[in-house]
Motif scaffolding. Structure first.
Motif, PDB file in Angstrom:
ATOM      1  N   CYS A 181       0.945  -1.056  -0.053  1.00 55.09           N
ATOM      2  CA  CYS A 181      -0.212   0.149  -0.014  1.00 55.09           C
ATOM      3  C   CYS A 181       0.888   1.109   0.005  1.00 55.09           C
ATOM      4  O   CYS A 181       1.758   1.370   0.875  1.00 55.09           O
ATOM      5  CB  CYS A 181      -1.022   0.049   1.093  1.00 55.09           C
ATOM      6  SG  CYS A 181      -1.872   1.578   1.263  1.00 55.09           S
ATOM      7  N   GLN A 190       2.339  -1.989   4.910  1.00 56.89           N
ATOM      8  CA  GLN A 190       1.296  -3.149   4.812  1.00 56.89           C
ATOM      9  C   GLN A 190       1.480  -3.795   3.425  1.00 56.89           C
ATOM     10  O   GLN A 190       1.466  -3.139   2.422  1.00 56.89           O
ATOM     11  CB  GLN A 190      -0.054  -2.576   4.553  1.00 56.89           C
ATOM     12  CG  GLN A 190      -1.077  -3.118   4.486  1.00 56.89           C
ATOM     13  CD  GLN A 190      -1.480  -4.344   5.464  1.00 56.89           C
ATOM     14  OE1 GLN A 190      -1.577  -4.244   6.700  1.00 56.89           O
ATOM     15  NE2 GLN A 190      -1.423  -5.693   5.037  1.00 56.89           N
ATOM     16  N   HIS A 205      -8.890  -2.547   2.679  1.00 55.44           N
ATOM     17  CA  HIS A 205      -8.029  -1.674   3.700  1.00 55.44           C
ATOM     18  C   HIS A 205      -8.047  -0.273   3.042  1.00 55.44           C
ATOM     19  O   HIS A 205      -8.020   0.545   4.041  1.00 55.44           O
ATOM     20  CB  HIS A 205      -6.701  -2.279   3.270  1.00 55.44           C
ATOM     21  CG  HIS A 205      -5.478  -1.664   3.415  1.00 55.44           C
ATOM     22  ND1 HIS A 205      -5.125  -1.650   4.884  1.00 55.44           N
ATOM     23  CD2 HIS A 205      -4.630  -0.667   3.038  1.00 55.44           C
ATOM     24  CE1 HIS A 205      -4.052  -0.699   5.105  1.00 55.44           C
ATOM     25  NE2 HIS A 205      -3.697  -0.157   4.002  1.00 55.44           N
TER      26      HIS A 205
END
Length: 845
Positions: A181, A190, A205
């Motif tokens: 991410c 992440q 997310h």
């Protein structure tokens, strides 16, 4: 230890290759040297002959437009120790050479240098702005998925040691084993395994963790599912709705609104405003008698100020350690001088968590001259008024000579009162101001002496005729004052709305018609405006030149069409010189951003960053011999500030209490004796001098032994691992208070020390919004009251570097443009992007 990676990224390439050139830019190599770094030895650039020999081998690009560069048990008296930092801050090592030593195995000194990154080519405008030259319609991203645009390709899921820079957006599912991410701000990391069906997980997310950026960006860029976010509303219940109405609480909120929004107090006497407040149904409806008139509102504002000021003074007087200050002077539009004084100290919050508090103590009218004696009188008056003279720690100010005299007079006054204070030891020079002055030294020399230093290179023995001719052309280009020429072009292109609109039209037309770049290698220019440099904003000249180099193909088109009047375009030689100057200023710009990245800058980074900057500049002086003389002006100025900093022990203490570094940098850059002195200073700071005076000789020896043992235990413990370099020092020391109780006491004094005077600069920017044309007669007393209250009310939102680093003005557009959003995403400047969306939402309301 914190890596100075950004310096390495921005300075490895010192000669940019123009976009019209087909070959890749040649990367510069890093010749890191430890001798003299951070000390006071005289620094010299590479010899002229050697530099010119290098230059003879370096190809010179001409006739093309340049590309942009982008307790423990048994402690006898430790439990009641109150560290007297002011007594121990004395003079540091300023003499003697620096002994070369090998870095320790853990956290080697090289991790402070640009050597960790290695040579990297300067980013093209495409990379800098996150645009892909193979997809010229990237701004129209309707075909791009709303998931992959926010992801990064990863071969492994391990977090890298440095934050990724200038990442390209993805427009389709990558083929790598892992994805990550991009919106998770480093060091958060992440990742997911790139399997089938992963899009749902990633989208969940993004919606859950990054809703403030994800939805608006999808809308702005027209990504997939954009319509799903068009009417999305926050699920957060308005705080006001959950409160029980009372006239008293309403009045407090009115005061807060008037102060924070810089509204005139007389607003409450406006009939339309009173009618607005009285409008509305419900049993809790206001009556006209509930709404104060200006005199009543003024009394409420003054009452609120007294409550705030009393709490600030009480908290500071009972601070866990010393109170650090920043101070600066500012003239308002009517030429009245005001001194802003902020205080910074450690306290415990309601949950008994350690916190650093930053408060505006005073915004006081300075009557009389601005000499050192009068400034010291005003400052000491503010401190005595708050009864903080016995709590004074470090004072951070700019490098003006009047501040040096001010500190001398403060020492005299405080020493006479029996208070330990040292003019050098208690002073911290503002880091950004020092960098700014160094850059100004380079700029002034470029303006005032453009010919002689370059001609001297051509006269050196052993140079070729080709190099002599190159030097002549380079000197002529410098003599034409290219920076001033850029400023002239920028002013002409921004003179009116039609001029600005025409530039945008030309950029868009050129992008659509593949006018920019070369055949087979088209370039997409960002749809942004040229930037003007501003004296009060650091790095603004660097940003002005950078934007000009990026947009010059379009600017040249306007000049050829006579759209800008009689403005003459830049020659190829001038563009070449500008590219070199831009590269020289990239290092200080990176240094500014590095220390400005924290909400409260940490002092432990100041000397290492100064040193890294000088290393980079020395390398650039070798690679760009024509600018060697001018770069040396900047190096000499930085060295001057390093020498001043080394007269205070606070810098060494700040580095030692940093668990990611401890003595590593000091051991690598100072002599053995100087490093031993630094360790001794920490031991001296551990027991209180007042306690030592009251103890017998054997007790003094016993306490000192305990202090030395604790310091040895701390230094012998492993450094914080590399992946934890973003450690919060306040949180770390809170967690190790019982393990190192004496060191913890020192940390309470050192952690609040500011590396810059930016908190004061922030208040000056705020004051400009308060003293408008309509409020020009605001009394000094009321101005101080309003500023102290505004600082308090906005405390959680304040960023001490927000208004000092130059920001592109096109971000103030009514609607965030796709180019601005793409640029901020590519650069990882998520806070600015949030501000854009927040401002847009407020305007729509």
């Amino acid at each position: 230890m914190i890596k100075l990676a950004k310096l390495g990224l921005l300075v490895a390439q010192v000669k940019s290759v123009p976009p019209d050139s087909t070959g890749p830019p040649a990367a510069a190599t890093n010749t890191k040297s430890k001798g003299g770094r951070g000390g006071t030895s005289t620094r010299k650039c590479k010899s002229t002959t050697a530099a010119t020999n290098d230059a003879n081998k370096r190809p010179r690009a001409t006739n093309v437009a340049p590309e942009s560069s982008a307790t423990p048990a048994g402690t006898a008296s430790s439990s009641n120790v109150t560290v007297q930092t002011a007594t121990h801050c004395g003079v540091g090592p300023v003499d003697g050479g620096v002994e070369s030593s090998e870095p320790s195995a853990e956290g080697s000194a090289s991790s402070w240098s640009l050597g960790n990154i290695g040579p990297t080519a300067v980013n093209s405008p495409l990379t800098t702005f996150g645009l892909n030259s193979r997809n010229r319609d990237v701004a129209n991203s309707a075909t791009a998925t709303d998931v992959w645009y926010f992801c990064r390709e990863l071969k492994v899921d391990a977090r890298p040691e440095t934050k990724p820079e200038n990442e390209q957006p993805l427009h389709q599912k990558p083929k790598t084993e892992f994805i990550g991410c991009r919106l998770c701000e480093y060091p958060k990391w992440q990742t997911w395994r790139n399997t089938n069906g992963i899009t749902t997980t990633v989208r969940r997310h993004l919606e859950r963790v990054h809703s403030d950026l994800y939805g608006p960006t999808v809308q702005t860029l027209g990504l997939k599912h954009a319509n799903d976010h068009q009417h999305s509303k926050s699920n957060k219940v308005d705080e006001v709705d959950s409160e029980v109405f009372s006239v008293g609480e309403w009045l407090k909120k009115l005061v807060r609104f008037i102060v924070v929004d810089d509204q005139a107090i007389s607003l409450v006497d406006c009939p339309e405003f009173r009618q607005l407040l009285l409008f509305g149904p419900g049993p809790d409806k206001l009556t006209d008698t509930d709404i104060p008139h200006r005199d009543k509102l003024k009394d409420e504002i003054v009452k609120t100020y007294r409550e705030i000021y009393s709490k600030i003074v009480c908290d500071a007087q009972n601070a866990l350690g010393r109170v650090s200050f920043t101070a600066d002077v500012w003239d308002d539009p009517t030429f009245r001088a005001f001194m802003a004084v902020t205080v910074h100290y450690c306290t415990r919050d309601e949950n008994f968590r350690l916190r650093i508090q930053s408060k505006l103590l005073a915004f006081r009218l300075v009557e009389g001259s601005h000499d050192g004696r009068n400034l010291s009188k005003v400052f000491l008056g503010i401190v005595k008024e708050a009864k903080l003279e016995k709590k004074i720690g470090s004072i951070t100010m700019d490098n003006a000579s009047s501040n040096k005299k001010k500190m001398t007079f403060l020492q005299e006054e405080l020493n006479e009162a029996g208070i330990a204070f040292d003019a050098d030891g208690n002073r911290v020079c503002c880091f950004p101001h020092g960098i700014n002055r160094a850059c100004q030294a380079v700029t002034d020399e470029l303006e005032n002496n453009p010919y002689e230093p370059v001609y001297a290179l051509a006269s050196a023995p052993g140079v070729t005729e080709e190099f002599k001719e190159s030097c002549t052309r380079y000197a002529d280009a410098l003599g034409s004052k290219p920076i001033s020429s850029v400023r002239t072009v920028v002013v002409a292109a921004r003179r009116s709305g039609p001029q600005r609109e025409e530039l945008q039209r030309v950029i868009k037309m050129g992008n659509q018609s593949n006018l920019w770049g070369t055949v087979g290698n088209p370039v997409v220019l960002p749809e942004v405006q040229l930037l003007r440099d501003v004296d009060t904003q650091w790095s603004s000249m660097y940003n002005m030149i950078s934007r000009m180099l990026i947009l010059y193909p379009a600017v040249r088109h306007l000049i050829h069409k006579d759209t800008l009047g009689d403005i003459v375009g830049l020659t190829d030689d001038e563009l070449n010189v500008l590219t070199d100057i831009h590269q020289v200023f990239s290092a200080p710009n990176a240094a500014q951003e590095l220390l400005s990245a924290e909400k409260t800058p940490t002092l432990c980074m100041a000397l290492p960053v100064y040193t890294d900057l000088m290393d980079v500049w020395e390398e650039q002086a070798r690679m760009i011999p024509e600018l060697q003389h001018y770069i040396k002006m900047g190096i000499d100025r930085v060295q001057k500030y390093v020498n001043i900093a080394r007269t205070s022990r606070i810098y060494a203490l700040a580095m030692i209490i940093n668990p990611t570094d401890k003595m590593t940098w000091i051991n690598a850059h100072w002599t053995v004796q100087q490093a031993a002195d630094a360790k001794k200073w920490m031991v001296d700071a551990l027991p209180s001098p007042a306690e030592i005076a009251a103890l017998e000789a054997d007790a003094v020896l016993r306490d000192r032994t305990i202090a030395e043992n604790e310091l040895d235990r701390y230094l012998s413990a492993p450094l914080v691992r590399s992946e934890d370099r973003a450690v919060d020092l306040v949180v770390w020391w809170e967690g190790h208070e019982n393990e190192f109780p004496l060191m913890f006491r020192v940390a309470l004094d050192v952690l609040p020390v500011q590396a810059s005077a930016v908190p004061c600069e922030r208040m000056f920017s705020s004051s400009k919004q308060t003293i408008t044309v309509q409020r020009i007669n605001l009394s000094p007393e009321m101005l101080e009251i309003l500023q102290v209250e505004k600082f308090e009310f906005k405390g959680n939102r304040l960023n001490f570097t927000e208004d000092t680093l130059a920001k592109p003005e096109d971000y103030s557009l009514e609607v965030p443009t796709a180019s601005a959003v793409q640029e901020l995403l590519a650069l990882g400047r998520f806070d600015e992007l949030r501000d854009l969306y927040r401002n847009q939402e407020l305007r729509q309301k």
